[in-house]
Design an enzyme around this catalytic site. Structure first.
Site, PDB file in Angstrom:
ATOM      1  N   HIS A  85       0.546  -4.424  -0.057  1.00 10.21           N
ATOM      2  CA  HIS A  85       0.021  -4.044   1.249  1.00 10.21           C
ATOM      3  C   HIS A  85      -0.194  -2.547   1.306  1.00 10.21           C
ATOM      4  CE1 HIS A  85       1.353  -7.780   3.786  1.00 10.21           C
ATOM      5  NE2 HIS A  85       0.357  -8.037   2.988  1.00 10.21           N
ATOM      6  N   SER A 125      -3.725 -11.616   2.770  1.00  9.18           N
ATOM      7  CA  SER A 125      -3.393 -10.610   3.774  1.00  9.18           C
ATOM      8  C   SER A 125      -4.116  -9.290   3.556  1.00  9.18           C
ATOM      9  CB  SER A 125      -1.880 -10.363   3.789  1.00  9.18           C
ATOM     10  OG  SER A 125      -1.451  -9.944   2.520  1.00  9.18           O
ATOM     11  N   ASP A 179       4.477  -4.734   8.707  1.00 10.08           N
ATOM     12  CA  ASP A 179       5.327  -5.621   7.907  1.00 10.08           C
ATOM     13  C   ASP A 179       6.808  -5.599   8.278  1.00 10.08           C
ATOM     14  OD1 ASP A 179       3.081  -6.263   6.576  1.00 10.08           O
ATOM     15  OD2 ASP A 179       3.491  -5.065   4.798  1.00 10.08           O
TER      16      ASP A 179
END
Lengths: 177, 189
Positions: free
Chosen positions: A94, A55, A121
């Site tokens: 992230h 990701s 998210d």
């Protein structure tokens, strides 16, 4: 009449066995002490993590190694924290895309997004709209490619794990010292 | 005499330490030194009531929308250890309950030096700019700041920013011609 020889035979293996055990314990405890020392120094429970998903591609690929430390300043957009969602085991790495510093509590409302994901998210958080300071377990500071892939390979192909363990056992058996 | 295992062990140990030393040297010597020049210009700013169509947050709320130009040459950040530059535009404001709010409204990944001169004209937001309390009534000014994160092939991540637009006054929410509140718009975030 062979008492001397028997004594020598029984004495030597015990000593060498003890030395081997001592060596083994030294190696293990040194590694543990270094890992825990690093954890204390960086103030995070896991100072090194392996990237498990794509990701954050093309920055971080599966199997890359990330070096973390606990953020000593408040997080800002663009920082890459590692956070743990309550009830989920695997931490997520992230990038922060929204941050709101609350005046009343001093806490931060954090929204993250993977560089390679289309949306942020919120759907990962399983309920809450924001992550908070208590969810953050580290922040990415350094990067090294590929090195962590061994652990992913060992997890994905269990036979490899057993082969490696077997090989180590055999080498111990056949070692002279 | 040394056994094969011992030789193999010695060679791999030496190779590992040499490689680690070299990587550390690469990491320490390749911090970007030059700072790029950036220009951020805000052409239009408005506050509208709307509902995001694709975002998880489907509440009807106020969105701040701008149209902006960006001109930045990031090529000075590229050296032999640069994997990519993540460049992003952050909207920053303070509100009644939050002393600092930052939200990314646009970003881009630059992977080659040839693509490092980023010129954006009259761009709309890539991500919707919301407020925690669903309204921008308590926000007076907003600043758009261009920032970047240099991600190395190996080593430390570095960050930088350039104050782009100055402080810009946030207008009050758009109303209909008769002064009444308009129907919330569909917004494609």
């Amino acid at each position: 009449m062979f008492s001397n020889e028997i004594a020598a035979l029984t004495k030597a293996p015990i000593r060498s066995l003890l030395i081997q055990v001592l060596n083994f314990v030294t190696v293990i405890s040194t590694a543990l002490a270094m890992w825990k020392g690093l954890a204390v120094w960086t103030n995070t429970e896991s100072p090194v993590v392996v990237v498990l998903s794509g990701s954050m591609e093309p920055a971080f690929y599966r199997g890359d190694l990330l070096f973390l430390s606990m953020p000593d300043k408040p997080l800002r957009v663009g920082d890459i924290p590692v956070y743990k969602i309550p009830g989920m085991d695997i931490p997520i790495v992230h990038r922060v895309i929204e941050i709101h510093d609350e005046i009343s509590t001093g806490d931060q409302l954090i929204l993250t997004k993977g560089d390679n994901n289309d949306s942020d998210d919120i759907s990962l958080y399983q309920g809450p709209r924001w992550m908070k300071k208590k969810n953050i377990i580290g922040q990415v500071k350094g990067y090294m490619p590929y090195v962590g892939y061994v652990t992913i390979a060992l997890n994905d192909y269990p036979k490899l794990k057993y082969a490696l363990l077997g090989l180590m056992g055999l080498s111990l058996l056949f070692q002279k010292e | 005499m040394h056994s094969t295992v011992q030789r193999f062990n010695a060679v791999t140990a030496l190779a590992t330490s040499v490689i680690l030393c070299l990587l550390a040297m690469v990491g320490f010597t390749s911090f970007p030194i030059h700072k790029p020049n950036a220009n951020v210009l805000v052409n239009d700013i408005k506050v509208i009531s709307g509902r995001a169509q694709w975002h998880m947050d489907r509440r009807t709320q106020d969105f701040l929308e701008t149209r902006f130009d960006v001109d930045v040459d990031l090529s000075s950040l590229f050296n032999w250890n640069t994997k990519q530059v993540f460049v992003y535009l952050s909207a920053e404001y303070d509100s009644k309950d939050h002393e600092l709010n930052q939200a990314v409204i646009w970003d881009r990944i630059v992977r080659r030096k040839e693509d490092a001169h980023v010129v954006i004209k009259d761009q709309t937001h890539k991500y919707g700019l919301r407020s925690v309390n669903k309204s921008f009534d308590d926000v007076n000014n907003v600043t758009l700041t261009l920032k970047w994160n240099v991600m190395p092939k190996v080593g430390w991540l570095t960050f930088g920013d350039e104050r782009g637009s100055g402080s810009i006054r946030v207008p009050s929410k758009q109303l209909g011609s008769d002064g009444a509140a308009v129907k919330p718009q569909r917004l494609y975030y």
